[in-house]
Design a protein around this motif. Structure first.
Motif, PDB file in Angstrom:
ATOM      1  N   SER A 111      -3.146  -8.501  -4.376  1.00 60.42           N
ATOM      2  CA  SER A 111      -4.484  -7.919  -4.536  1.00 60.42           C
ATOM      3  C   SER A 111      -5.210  -8.603  -5.687  1.00 60.42           C
ATOM      4  O   SER A 111      -4.572  -9.089  -6.633  1.00 60.42           O
ATOM      5  CB  SER A 111      -4.383  -6.410  -4.821  1.00 60.42           C
ATOM      6  OG  SER A 111      -3.915  -6.213  -6.141  1.00 60.42           O
ATOM      7  N   LEU A 112      -6.507  -8.579  -5.586  1.00 57.65           N
ATOM      8  CA  LEU A 112      -7.323  -9.212  -6.628  1.00 57.65           C
ATOM      9  C   LEU A 112      -7.187  -8.459  -7.947  1.00 57.65           C
ATOM     10  O   LEU A 112      -7.128  -9.060  -9.021  1.00 57.65           O
ATOM     11  CB  LEU A 112      -8.787  -9.233  -6.152  1.00 57.65           C
ATOM     12  CG  LEU A 112      -9.784  -9.889  -7.081  1.00 57.65           C
ATOM     13  CD1 LEU A 112      -9.374 -11.314  -7.420  1.00 57.65           C
ATOM     14  CD2 LEU A 112     -11.177  -9.881  -6.433  1.00 57.65           C
ATOM     15  N   VAL A 113      -7.090  -7.132  -7.868  1.00 61.46           N
ATOM     16  CA  VAL A 113      -7.043  -6.353  -9.105  1.00 61.46           C
ATOM     17  C   VAL A 113      -5.739  -6.610  -9.862  1.00 61.46           C
ATOM     18  O   VAL A 113      -5.733  -6.798 -11.098  1.00 61.46           O
ATOM     19  CB  VAL A 113      -7.333  -4.851  -8.837  1.00 61.46           C
ATOM     20  CG1 VAL A 113      -6.331  -4.246  -7.901  1.00 61.46           C
ATOM     21  CG2 VAL A 113      -7.382  -4.048 -10.120  1.00 61.46           C
ATOM     22  N   ALA A 114      -4.617  -6.691  -9.151  1.00 58.74           N
ATOM     23  CA  ALA A 114      -3.352  -7.006  -9.828  1.00 58.74           C
ATOM     24  C   ALA A 114      -3.360  -8.449 -10.328  1.00 58.74           C
ATOM     25  O   ALA A 114      -2.825  -8.748 -11.401  1.00 58.74           O
ATOM     26  CB  ALA A 114      -2.173  -6.781  -8.877  1.00 58.74           C
ATOM     27  N   ALA A 115      -3.993  -9.342  -9.555  1.00 59.72           N
ATOM     28  CA  ALA A 115      -4.105 -10.740  -9.997  1.00 59.72           C
ATOM     29  C   ALA A 115      -4.875 -10.814 -11.317  1.00 59.72           C
ATOM     30  O   ALA A 115      -4.524 -11.588 -12.220  1.00 59.72           O
ATOM     31  CB  ALA A 115      -4.802 -11.577  -8.933  1.00 59.72           C
ATOM     32  N   GLY A 116      -5.907  -9.980 -11.453  1.00 55.43           N
ATOM     33  CA  GLY A 116      -6.680  -9.947 -12.698  1.00 55.43           C
ATOM     34  C   GLY A 116      -5.795  -9.553 -13.880  1.00 55.43           C
ATOM     35  O   GLY A 116      -5.890 -10.124 -14.972  1.00 55.43           O
ATOM     36  N   GLN A 117      -4.917  -8.580 -13.657  1.00 56.57           N
ATOM     37  CA  GLN A 117      -3.998  -8.151 -14.731  1.00 56.57           C
ATOM     38  C   GLN A 117      -3.032  -9.285 -15.087  1.00 56.57           C
ATOM     39  O   GLN A 117      -2.726  -9.502 -16.254  1.00 56.57           O
ATOM     40  CB  GLN A 117      -3.189  -6.930 -14.279  1.00 56.57           C
ATOM     41  CG  GLN A 117      -4.005  -5.676 -14.083  1.00 56.57           C
ATOM     42  CD  GLN A 117      -4.358  -5.006 -15.402  1.00 56.57           C
ATOM     43  OE1 GLN A 117      -3.971  -5.470 -16.470  1.00 56.57           O
ATOM     44  NE2 GLN A 117      -5.104  -3.934 -15.332  1.00 56.57           N
ATOM     45  N   THR A 142       4.027  -4.294   1.859  1.00 59.12           N
ATOM     46  CA  THR A 142       3.032  -4.925   0.986  1.00 59.12           C
ATOM     47  C   THR A 142       2.639  -6.260   1.615  1.00 59.12           C
ATOM     48  O   THR A 142       3.226  -6.689   2.602  1.00 59.12           O
ATOM     49  CB  THR A 142       3.621  -5.162  -0.423  1.00 59.12           C
ATOM     50  OG1 THR A 142       4.929  -5.725  -0.261  1.00 59.12           O
ATOM     51  CG2 THR A 142       3.714  -3.890  -1.231  1.00 59.12           C
ATOM     52  N   GLY A 143       1.675  -6.926   1.009  1.00 60.17           N
ATOM     53  CA  GLY A 143       1.272  -8.234   1.512  1.00 60.17           C
ATOM     54  C   GLY A 143      -0.033  -8.168   2.288  1.00 60.17           C
ATOM     55  O   GLY A 143      -0.356  -7.165   2.912  1.00 60.17           O
ATOM     56  N   VAL A 144      -0.764  -9.277   2.217  1.00 59.44           N
ATOM     57  CA  VAL A 144      -2.040  -9.350   2.941  1.00 59.44           C
ATOM     58  C   VAL A 144      -1.787  -9.956   4.320  1.00 59.44           C
ATOM     59  O   VAL A 144      -0.802 -10.673   4.515  1.00 59.44           O
ATOM     60  CB  VAL A 144      -3.087 -10.215   2.172  1.00 59.44           C
ATOM     61  CG1 VAL A 144      -3.416  -9.584   0.823  1.00 59.44           C
ATOM     62  CG2 VAL A 144      -2.605 -11.657   1.979  1.00 59.44           C
ATOM     63  N   PRO A 145      -2.680  -9.689   5.288  1.00 59.81           N
ATOM     64  CA  PRO A 145      -2.510 -10.361   6.578  1.00 59.81           C
ATOM     65  C   PRO A 145      -2.714 -11.871   6.419  1.00 59.81           C
ATOM     66  O   PRO A 145      -3.429 -12.291   5.497  1.00 59.81           O
ATOM     67  CB  PRO A 145      -3.597  -9.727   7.455  1.00 59.81           C
ATOM     68  CG  PRO A 145      -4.452  -8.909   6.574  1.00 59.81           C
ATOM     69  CD  PRO A 145      -3.804  -8.763   5.244  1.00 59.81           C
ATOM     70  N   PRO A 146      -2.104 -12.662   7.302  1.00 63.63           N
ATOM     71  CA  PRO A 146      -2.189 -14.127   7.147  1.00 63.63           C
ATOM     72  C   PRO A 146      -3.616 -14.643   6.980  1.00 63.63           C
ATOM     73  O   PRO A 146      -3.855 -15.567   6.205  1.00 63.63           O
ATOM     74  CB  PRO A 146      -1.550 -14.657   8.438  1.00 63.63           C
ATOM     75  CG  PRO A 146      -0.608 -13.573   8.864  1.00 63.63           C
ATOM     76  CD  PRO A 146      -1.233 -12.281   8.426  1.00 63.63           C
TER      77      PRO A 146
END
Ligand SMILES: Cc1ncc(COP(=O)(O)O)c(C=O)c1O
Length: 359
Positions: A111-117, A142-146
């Motif tokens: 996720s973008l929010v966790a990436a920001g952290q 967990t995980g984003v779709p391809p």
């Protein structure tokens, strides 16, 4: 596996020879496939076993928590992948930064929010933090779709993170006894799509990391560049159905004692849910396989009792039995130490070092 008759029970007993054979077998499979091995250390949480995995040419270790990563780094096993969507807020920010300074660290992100952290934690450090985008290959945990891998990867790069690849976990292989090949195929297809998405963004070939014990035993094939099996070190009752492991491959048993035999055909062991854990997939009957009475079922667990039913030959109070647990990772997590045996003699005691206290 022979175990000493006078063991204090319940106890986790590891056959050193079988453990070594399992490590060698996985090393050979990875090397034949040209895939790097990064075994998941959550199965054993034990520095002695981690060192043996590295001696069997693992490229590093996979862990699930920051605390596990810190523990293994302190022990000198410092090539680490936290294959988990780590939340690096609060006190974890400084811990992650410190670990990143001293170890070769990779972290999962979905996720973008966790990436920001993660980016904020790494901002005070000398080099960018390496991350792998988690892609959902069908487990739907967990995980984003391809199709979302490229977008999240581009966002991570903008945040200053060093995106080196993608990872997935085909955990849906555990849902049914006949679902392993399909889950492995799902993973190959999701990682292929992720690899194509990343190829246009990165200036080197992406790491494509996948696997679970059943799917890597099903075949380690491209596009995987890295495999992360965990349970293979010991095996367990699930792996006897899913991974083709034979009883003679299982390197860990729970030694338990019969403490009561109140009715014909029944016996009660001292290995309750605090020793065997309660993990049982819906397709498996009972809470473990009693090697002395394979026809019987561990029907009910309470905290300190395991009620065995369906005995054809009676077990007597005081008898020692060996139980292959359903899911070894959750069993080890409850233990303080592993007793290593060779020819029925305890030759070593290895602490389960990273028992969960903080994540
Ligand atoms: C992200 C991840 N990678 C690898 C593994 C290892 O899989 P296995 O326990 O089937 O060996 C797990 C297991 O839960 C996992 O969650």
């Amino acid at each position: 596996m022979h175990i000493p008759a006078d063991l204090d029970t319940p106890a986790l007993v590891v056959d050193g020879g079988r453990l070594e054979a399992n490590l060698a077998r996985m090393e050979a499979a990875a090397s034949a496939a040209g895939v790097e091995l990064r075994p998941h250390a959550k199965t054993h949480k034990c520095v002695e076993i981690a060192r043996r995995q590295l001696a069997h040419r693992a490229a590093g270790l996979t862990v699930a928590t920051l605390a596990e990563a810190e523990l293994f780094a302190r022990a000198g096993c410092d090539r680490l992948f936290i294959a988990y969507p780590l939340w690096a807020g609060g006190a974890r920010r400084a811990r992650l930064a410190a670990l990143h300074e001293r170890a070769e660290l990779r972290v999962g992100v979905d996720s973008l929010v966790a990436a920001g952290q993660l980016a904020a934690a790494a901002s005070s450090t000398a080099r960018p933090l390496q991350v792998l985008i988690e892609v959902d290959c069908g487990q739907h945990r967990t995980g984003v779709p391809p199709q979302d891998v490229a977008g999240l990867a581009a966002d991570c790069l903008r945040l200053g993170l060093d995106v080196i690849g993608a990872f997935s976990h085909p955990g849906h292989a555990y849902l049914a006894v006949d679902g392993v090949a399909a889950a492995a195929a799902d993973e190959r297809s999701a990682l292929t799509a992720a690899g194509t998405a990343l190829a246009g963004l990165l200036d080197r070939p992406p790491v494509l990391s996948g696997g679970s014990t059943p799917t890597v035993y099903d075949g380690m094939a491209r596009p995987l560049t890295e495999a992360r099996p965990g349970t293979y070190v010991f095996g367990d009752r699930q792996q006897m159905y899913l991974s083709g492991m034979a009883e003679g491959d299982i390197a860990l048993v729970v030694a338990a004692r019969v403490v009561s035999a109140p009715r014909p055909g029944e016996a009660v062991l001292d290995s309750g849910s605090k020793a065997l854990s309660g993990d049982r997939p819906p397709w498996l009957t009972g809470h473990g396989l009693v090697l002395e009475a394979p026809e019987a079922t561990i029907d009910v667990l309470s905290e300190e009792h395991a009620v065995v039913r369906g005995l054809r030959t009676p077990l007597a109070v005081g008898d020692l039995v060996r139980v292959i647990p359903n899911h070894v990772c959750t069993v080890v997590n409850l233990a303080r130490e592993l007793l290593v045996v060779s020819d029925g003699v305890v030759t070593d005691r290895w602490p389960v070092s990273s028992r969960r206290t903080a994540s």
